[in-house]
Design a protein around this motif. Structure first.
Motif, mmCIF file in Angstrom:
data_model
loop_
_atom_site.group_PDB
_atom_site.id
_atom_site.type_symbol
_atom_site.label_atom_id
_atom_site.label_comp_id
_atom_site.label_asym_id
_atom_site.label_seq_id
_atom_site.Cartn_x
_atom_site.Cartn_y
_atom_site.Cartn_z
ATOM 1 N N SER A 154 25.175 36.613 30.141
ATOM 2 C CA SER A 154 25.252 36.136 28.759
ATOM 3 C C SER A 154 24.376 34.912 28.514
ATOM 4 N N GLY A 155 23.875 34.303 29.588
ATOM 5 C CA GLY A 155 23.005 33.144 29.452
ATOM 6 C C GLY A 155 23.735 31.831 29.279
ATOM 7 N N MET A 156 25.059 31.859 29.380
ATOM 8 C CA MET A 156 25.798 30.602 29.229
ATOM 9 C C MET A 156 25.847 29.856 30.554
ATOM 10 N N ASP A 157 26.119 28.593 30.473
ATOM 11 C CA ASP A 157 26.241 27.727 31.639
ATOM 12 C C ASP A 157 27.707 27.686 32.069
ATOM 13 N N LEU A 158 27.946 27.609 33.362
ATOM 14 C CA LEU A 158 29.326 27.551 33.860
ATOM 15 C C LEU A 158 30.077 26.324 33.356
ATOM 16 N N SER A 159 29.351 25.310 32.897
ATOM 17 C CA SER A 159 30.010 24.103 32.382
ATOM 18 C C SER A 159 30.568 24.311 30.968
ATOM 19 N N GLU A 160 30.204 25.399 30.313
ATOM 20 C CA GLU A 160 30.716 25.717 28.981
ATOM 21 C C GLU A 160 32.100 26.350 29.140
ATOM 22 N N LYS A 161 33.086 25.484 29.331
ATOM 23 C CA LYS A 161 34.426 25.928 29.705
ATOM 24 C C LYS A 161 35.054 26.921 28.732
ATOM 25 N N ALA A 162 34.963 26.673 27.455
ATOM 26 C CA ALA A 162 35.582 27.571 26.475
ATOM 27 C C ALA A 162 34.915 28.950 26.504
ATOM 28 N N ALA A 163 33.611 28.973 26.615
ATOM 29 C CA ALA A 163 32.891 30.246 26.652
ATOM 30 C C ALA A 163 33.206 31.009 27.939
ATOM 31 N N VAL A 164 33.253 30.305 29.056
ATOM 32 C CA VAL A 164 33.585 30.945 30.333
ATOM 33 C C VAL A 164 35.017 31.476 30.286
ATOM 34 N N ARG A 165 35.916 30.710 29.714
ATOM 35 C CA ARG A 165 37.304 31.145 29.570
ATOM 36 C C ARG A 165 37.366 32.430 28.734
ATOM 37 N N GLY A 166 36.531 32.523 27.712
ATOM 38 C CA GLY A 166 36.477 33.728 26.887
ATOM 39 C C GLY A 166 36.030 34.945 27.691
ATOM 40 N N VAL A 167 35.024 34.771 28.549
ATOM 41 C CA VAL A 167 34.570 35.867 29.417
ATOM 42 C C VAL A 167 35.698 36.252 30.367
ATOM 43 N N PHE A 168 36.352 35.258 30.924
ATOM 44 C CA PHE A 168 37.461 35.506 31.857
ATOM 45 C C PHE A 168 38.561 36.313 31.165
ATOM 46 N N LYS A 169 38.937 35.911 29.955
ATOM 47 C CA LYS A 169 39.991 36.624 29.218
ATOM 48 C C LYS A 169 39.585 38.049 28.866
ATOM 49 N N ARG A 170 38.303 38.246 28.616
ATOM 50 C CA ARG A 170 37.803 39.583 28.277
ATOM 51 C C ARG A 170 37.869 40.522 29.485
ATOM 52 N N LEU A 171 37.725 39.962 30.693
ATOM 53 C CA LEU A 171 37.614 40.789 31.897
ATOM 54 C C LEU A 171 38.868 40.850 32.758
ATOM 55 N N VAL A 172 39.691 39.803 32.715
ATOM 56 C CA VAL A 172 40.786 39.657 33.682
ATOM 57 C C VAL A 172 42.130 39.662 32.971
ATOM 58 N N THR A 173 43.088 40.375 33.559
ATOM 59 C CA THR A 173 44.450 40.385 33.044
ATOM 60 C C THR A 173 45.427 40.393 34.219
ATOM 61 N N PRO A 174 46.179 39.320 34.380
ATOM 62 C CA PRO A 174 47.185 39.320 35.436
ATOM 63 C C PRO A 174 48.219 40.409 35.167
ATOM 64 N N GLY A 175 48.720 40.983 36.217
ATOM 65 C CA GLY A 175 49.773 41.973 36.058
ATOM 66 C C GLY A 175 49.324 43.412 36.154
ATOM 67 N N SER A 176 48.038 43.676 36.017
ATOM 68 C CA SER A 176 47.575 45.058 36.199
ATOM 69 C C SER A 176 47.291 45.280 37.686
ATOM 70 N N LYS A 177 47.163 46.535 38.082
ATOM 71 C CA LYS A 177 46.912 46.858 39.494
ATOM 72 C C LYS A 177 45.663 46.181 40.032
ATOM 73 N N THR A 178 44.633 46.138 39.209
ATOM 74 C CA THR A 178 43.353 45.584 39.654
ATOM 75 C C THR A 178 43.150 44.133 39.220
ATOM 76 N N GLN A 179 44.021 43.655 38.349
ATOM 77 C CA GLN A 179 43.868 42.337 37.711
ATOM 78 C C GLN A 179 42.714 42.331 36.709
ATOM 79 N N LEU A 180 42.218 43.512 36.347
ATOM 80 C CA LEU A 180 41.118 43.638 35.402
ATOM 81 C C LEU A 180 41.576 44.330 34.125
#
Length: 158
Positions: A80-106
Motif C-alpha cells: 500500500s506504500g504506507m510506512d509502518l510508523s503510520e499506526k492508524a493506517a497499519v491498524r486498519g490493514v491489520f483489522k482488514r486481514l486478521v480476526t481473533p477467534g477464527s481457525k486461521t486468525q485471518l
C-alpha cells in the motif's frame, strides 16, 4: 475460507511432494507463500485451478502461524506504500486481514490475500528456475537464494 494450492504448482513440485521437507501439500503451499511474501508477488489462484488443501494451519505450522500472519500484514502495508510508523493506517490493514477467534486468525480477505501471495510466489519460483526441481536438495538450495534475492530487491547483486 481454506488454503488453496494451484494445480500447476502441484505438478511443478511433483518430485518433492511427499518427501522431506515437502511431506504435505501445506509444505508446498508454505514454500510458495514465503516466495510470494518475499517478492511481493500476488496472483489470483482461482485463475489457475487452485484446489482447497486445508482450512487451518497444520500442526507443524501452528508455532509459525503468528509470524506468517505478521509477514502478510507487513507485505500488505508495504504494497500500500504506507510506512509502518503510520499506526492508524497499519491498524486498519491489520483489522482488514486478521480476526481473533477464527481457525486461521485471518478474515476472509486475509485468507484471500494469503492465497494470492502463495499463488504469486509460485509464479516467482517457476520463473526463477529453468525447470521444475528434480530433488528436494536442489530445490532447497535454490529456494534460499531466490528468497534472499527477493528480499534484497532488484539490482542488489543477489
Amino acid at each position: 475460507m481454506p488454503f488453496r494450492l494451484r494445480e500447476d504448482a502441484e505438478r511443478w513440485f511433483k518430485e518433492l511432494d511427499g518427501k522431506e521437507p515437502a511431506k504435505t501439500k501445506f509444505d508446498l503451499y508454505y514454500f510458495c507463500l514465503v516466495a510470494g511474501l518475499a517478492s511481493g508477488r500476488t496472483s489470483d489462484p482461482s485463475a489457475f485451478g487452485a484446489r482447497e488443501i486445508i482450512d487451518e494451519f497444520i500442526q507443524d505450522y501452528q508455532p509459525a502461524q503468528n509470524l506468517l500472519i505478521g509477514l502478510l500484514v507487513t507485505a500488505e502495508v508495504r504494497l500500500s506504500g504506507m510506512d509502518l510508523s503510520e499506526k492508524a493506517a497499519v491498524r486498519g490493514v491489520f483489522k482488514r486481514l486478521v480476526t481473533p477467534g477464527s481457525k486461521t486468525q485471518l478474515t476472509d480477505e486475509g485468507m484471500r490475500c494469503m492465497n494470492a501471495y502463495a499463488s504469486g510466489g509460485y509464479d516467482y519460483l517457476a520463473e526463477s528456475r529453468d525447470s521444475a526441481p528434480a530433488s528436494p536438495e536442489e530445490f532447497i538450495r535454490d529456494f534460499v537464494g531466490f528468497v534472499d534475492g527477493a528480499v534484497a530487491g532488484p539490482g542488489s547483486g543477489s
